[in-house]
Design an enzyme around this catalytic site. Structure first.
Site, PDB file in Angstrom:
ATOM      1  N   HIS A 125     -14.730   0.604 -16.156  1.00  0.00           N
ATOM      2  CA  HIS A 125     -14.881  -0.116 -14.399  1.00  0.00           C
ATOM      3  C   HIS A 125     -15.642  -0.721 -14.074  1.00  0.00           C
ATOM      4  O   HIS A 125     -15.560  -1.666 -13.491  1.00  0.00           O
ATOM      5  CB  HIS A 125     -14.355   1.328 -13.941  1.00  0.00           C
ATOM      6  N   ARG A 182     -14.315   1.120   3.955  1.00  0.00           N
ATOM      7  CA  ARG A 182     -12.942  -0.036   4.127  1.00  0.00           C
ATOM      8  C   ARG A 182     -11.653   1.198   3.951  1.00  0.00           C
ATOM      9  O   ARG A 182     -11.053   1.110   5.203  1.00  0.00           O
ATOM     10  CB  ARG A 182     -12.431  -0.802   2.649  1.00  0.00           C
ATOM     11  N   ARG A 225      -5.129   1.341 -14.126  1.00  0.00           N
ATOM     12  CA  ARG A 225      -3.598   1.447 -13.404  1.00  0.00           C
ATOM     13  C   ARG A 225      -2.979   0.302 -13.656  1.00  0.00           C
ATOM     14  O   ARG A 225      -3.138  -0.210 -12.936  1.00  0.00           O
ATOM     15  CB  ARG A 225      -3.295   2.539 -12.487  1.00  0.00           C
ATOM     16  N   HIS A 253     -13.700  -5.794  -0.909  1.00  0.00           N
ATOM     17  CA  HIS A 253     -14.381  -4.899  -1.767  1.00  0.00           C
ATOM     18  C   HIS A 253     -15.678  -4.733  -2.365  1.00  0.00           C
ATOM     19  O   HIS A 253     -15.818  -3.830  -3.509  1.00  0.00           O
ATOM     20  CB  HIS A 253     -13.295  -5.796  -2.739  1.00  0.00           C
ATOM     21  N   TYR A 296     -10.067 -11.138  -2.575  1.00  0.00           N
ATOM     22  CA  TYR A 296     -11.187 -10.122  -2.845  1.00  0.00           C
ATOM     23  C   TYR A 296     -12.712 -10.831  -1.965  1.00  0.00           C
ATOM     24  O   TYR A 296     -13.495 -11.197  -3.100  1.00  0.00           O
ATOM     25  CB  TYR A 296     -11.234  -9.297  -3.790  1.00  0.00           C
ATOM     26  N   ASN A 345       1.010  -1.102   0.418  1.00  0.00           N
ATOM     27  CA  ASN A 345       0.184  -0.179   0.042  1.00  0.00           C
ATOM     28  C   ASN A 345       1.125   1.111   0.012  1.00  0.00           C
ATOM     29  O   ASN A 345       0.412   2.302  -0.366  1.00  0.00           O
ATOM     30  CB  ASN A 345      -1.001  -0.012   1.242  1.00  0.00           C
TER      31      ASN A 345
END
Length: 688
Positions: free
Chosen positions: A438, A567, A408, A595, A471, A46
């Site tokens: 997306h 989250r 990305r 997620h 996830y 992260n």
């Protein structure tokens, strides 16, 4: 309080607050030792992304003049300094947890992370041979005598700066030369298991394998100290720079991917034991500024702890949670036959993503299926999903894939798959100008009777069987015409057949998603002001969009009870008088990454529930093609409501999101049973 007086939490501060929650899990003595090491890896990963993405953006703002800086409403240099101070404190805590707690705990269980100074003769012989056969073929040392600015440090790669002294005694007062050696991970694994006796399991960083063998690389020098360095670069592709006539978006991305390796530095991480001379030389050679330098430890890229060997020690890990058989889909001869009966929901990773692949495989082999559509954002490198579509194309079906090549860090993988798709005759569509796609959608057209029927899949997570094991997401398999006809509209829009998707049931960004959610909030405000029951429950990854947060503030001021499960990024300030008194918020962090996005509105007692691929961020609501879809099937709605209720009762892995973002754990009320929501939902699925 007027809307101009509303307060918001800084985005970067909230991002780092999530990192703090990850550190809490790494420090939790109730978490098994090897899982604590995994949370250390997550923290490192992260933080790397934060520097590559967010710090790089802030560094761009440092170039602004004073007048432009005032327009921002904050001081970029001051904010960057404060953030780096927070990161430094987190890294100190991280080092304390890793070196002071986790590694000693592993040693008490017979697992040792050793360095090159503690080897037995047999281990030394093993490492010499391992280095010769597995490591040395990937090395190409560079003597640091190149011109300044030579970009020899690849983005995020591990490197050792090595001091080389002349062997001739007559030059004993000479200064050392320096060499740069890349630690080749990948392709070589970061950890090497050493031969050892039965009572010990010994592991070594690949960095130390290279250190041990440096005299082999530099036989004409006396090898001195070596120190680890790592350069992180701006991850943005800056496609606006690709302005040559005739350059397509795909061509521009291919060119910009090459430039990413030479992008603007956002962090130069170095071993704090490195000499001033080394740092001065690196600053000159790489053309770095003082702001780029961040002190670190002996090892970098600790996200590689994801691959730390576990030696079969189940006692040091969470218990295995194999996928729970889906009560209808498991072993079904036809997924589409079940979809004709009613909607089915699959909860990942509690249940297997194979059911989605089964749906696509069935469609690929069904002679009555004529056409398939699918959106791709992130897929596995060896994707079973796209393999099924290739089979469909080989069988002569029309296959249409919308490939988002601006995802990305996944651009290269997506471009490779796009090439394979085109070569197989798949109608491959690419990113739209100014928009990322997306949405997670699949659609199948099948001949039935005198006409056709559409079968759809709508999900909250990617078509990625690898991440579906980590996830927590949901996917709905449906033949409900209210949904499938709208999904068809979205695909027509992506294909350029219509200027805008005209949907009656789906909320689609960038056209109707923001306004649709806004109308739902307004309805709750109206009900509360009329003295009628109201309520909003929202679960998402990130809550950042200030316009939507203001609407929640107005709803709170009207008395609407609001429950949030978020989250990561969280800019809403909870519990502020006259602003957010009726809002509660929590974040859940456990062995699975939460997620899914679930949006629930009281709607006068006729509850409305939506699942979505979209968070409430400006980019999702305004600059992406996103889809929120209503849950009409009562059984599916009941399952999802059960999940939300369990998460709102979590008193083991939930943290309170308050205005200070100091992440206190949700306290268990006196006499209350402990509820760990991921474990409880899994048990509920099993018992059902």
């Amino acid at each position: 309080m007027s809307s101009s007086d509303y307060t918001f939490i800084d985005r970067e501060v909230s991002w780092l607050s999530f990192s703090e929650r990850v550190l809490q899990e790494a420090a939790d003595t109730n978490v098994p030792p090897l899982e604590r090491l995994l949370f250390c890896a997550i923290f490192s990963s992260n933080l790397d992304e934060w520097f590559r993405v967010r710090v790089a953006s802030l560094r761009q703002l440092l170039r602004l003049g004073e007048a432009d800086t005032k327009k921002l409403g904050f001081n970029p240099p001051r904010l960057l300094h404060e953030l780096q101070r927070t990161v430094f404190n987190q890294q100190e805590e991280y080092g304390r947890i890793l070196r002071g707690e986790v590694l000693p705990l592993l040693e008490s269980h017979g697992i040792f992370l050793v360095d090159e100074d503690s080897l037995s003769p047999a281990q030394g012989e093993f490492l010499s041979e391992y280095f010769r056969t597995e490591v040395q073929p990937h090395l190409g040392p560079v003597i640091l005598e190149s011109d300044p600015g030579t970009p020899a440090l690849d983005d995020g790669g591990l490197h050792l700066v090595v001091a080389l002294w002349p062997q001739d005694d007559s030059t004993s007062h000479a200064a050392p030369r320096y060499a740069l050696v890349r630690v080749p991970s990948p392709p070589v694994g970061r950890f090497v298991v050493l031969p050892s006796d039965d009572s010990r399991n010994e592991v070594m960083f690949l960095d130390d394998v290279v250190r041990y063998n440096l005299p082999v690389l530099f036989p004409d020098s006396d090898v001195g100290d070596s120190f680890a360095v790592k350069l992180t670069r701006d991850a943005d592709l800056h496609l606006e720079d690709e302005d040559e006539l005739g350059v397509t978006l795909v061509e521009a991305i291919r060119k910009s991917l090459k430039k990413r390796e030479t992008g603007v530095p956002s962090r130069f991480l170095y071993d704090q034991e490195a000499s001033r001379d080394i740092l001065t030389r690196m600053k000159e050679w790489l053309v770095l500024s003082d702001h780029d330098f961040i002190a670190g430890g002996r090892y970098h890229n600790l996200s590689d702890f994801f691959g730390f060997p576990r030696f079969g020690r189940a006692d040091l890990c969470y218990p295995e949670w194999p996928p729970i058989p889906h009560p209808e889909l498991e072993g079904a001869t036809s997924v589409m036959a079940l979809m004709r009966e009613k909607d089915r929901v699959v909860h990942f990773p509690y249940q297997s993503f194979d059911h989605v692949i089964d749906f696509l495989d069935e469609a690929a082999g069904d002679p009555d299926v004529e056409e398939l559509w699918l959106t791709v954002y992130r897929v596995a490198r060896d994707s079973a999903v796209l393999t099924a579509l290739l089979k469909a194309a080989e069988a002569g079906k029309r296959v249409n894939v919308f490939m988002e090549v601006q995802a990305r860090f996944d651009e290269a993988t997506n471009l490779e798959w796009a090439d394979r798709m085109e070569a197989a005759g798949v109608n491959t569509l690419y990113s739209m100008e100014g928009l990322k796609v997306h949405a997670k959608l699949a659609l199948v057209r099948r001949r039935e009777g005198d006409g056709h029927r559409l079968y759809g899949y709508l999900g909250t997570g990617n078509f990625n069987e690898k991440t579906s094991k980590l996830y927590a997401d949901h996917g709905v398999l449906t033949a409900d015409e209210r949904l499938t006809r709208d999904v068809e509209q979205v695909f027509k829009f992506l294909a350029g057949e219509v200027d805008q998707p005209v949907t009656e049931h789906l909320l689609v960004a960038p056209t109707t998603l923001r306004s649709g959610f806004s109308d739902l909030i307004k309805a709750e405000i109206k009900a509360a002001r009329a003295g009628e029951p109201s309520g909003i429950t929202l679960k998402m990854n990130s809550l950042q969009d200030t316009k939507m947060i203001k609407k929640l503030y107005r709803a709170s001021n009207a008395g609407v009870p609001i429950q949030l499960i978020v989250r990561g990024i969280f800019r809403l300030a909870v519990g502020v008088p006259g602003q957010s008194e009726s809002i509660t918020a929590r974040s859940i962090l456990d062995r699975y990454l939460e997620h899914a996005r679930i949006y629930i509105f009281h709607a006068g007692g006729e509850e409305k529930m939506y699942l979505a691929s979209a968070d409430w961020m400006k980019r999702n609501l305004s600059r992406r093609v996103e889809v929120a879809f209503p849950i009409y099937d009562p059984d599916v709605r009941a399952e999802l409501q059960r999940l939300v209720d369990i998460q709102l009762a979590d008193n083991q892995k939930a943290r309170i999101l308050n205005a200070k973002l100091d992440n206190p754990r949700v306290p268990a009320e006196a006499g209350a049973e402990p509820v760990r929501s991921q474990e409880a939902f899994r048990e509920w699925l099993e018992n059902r």
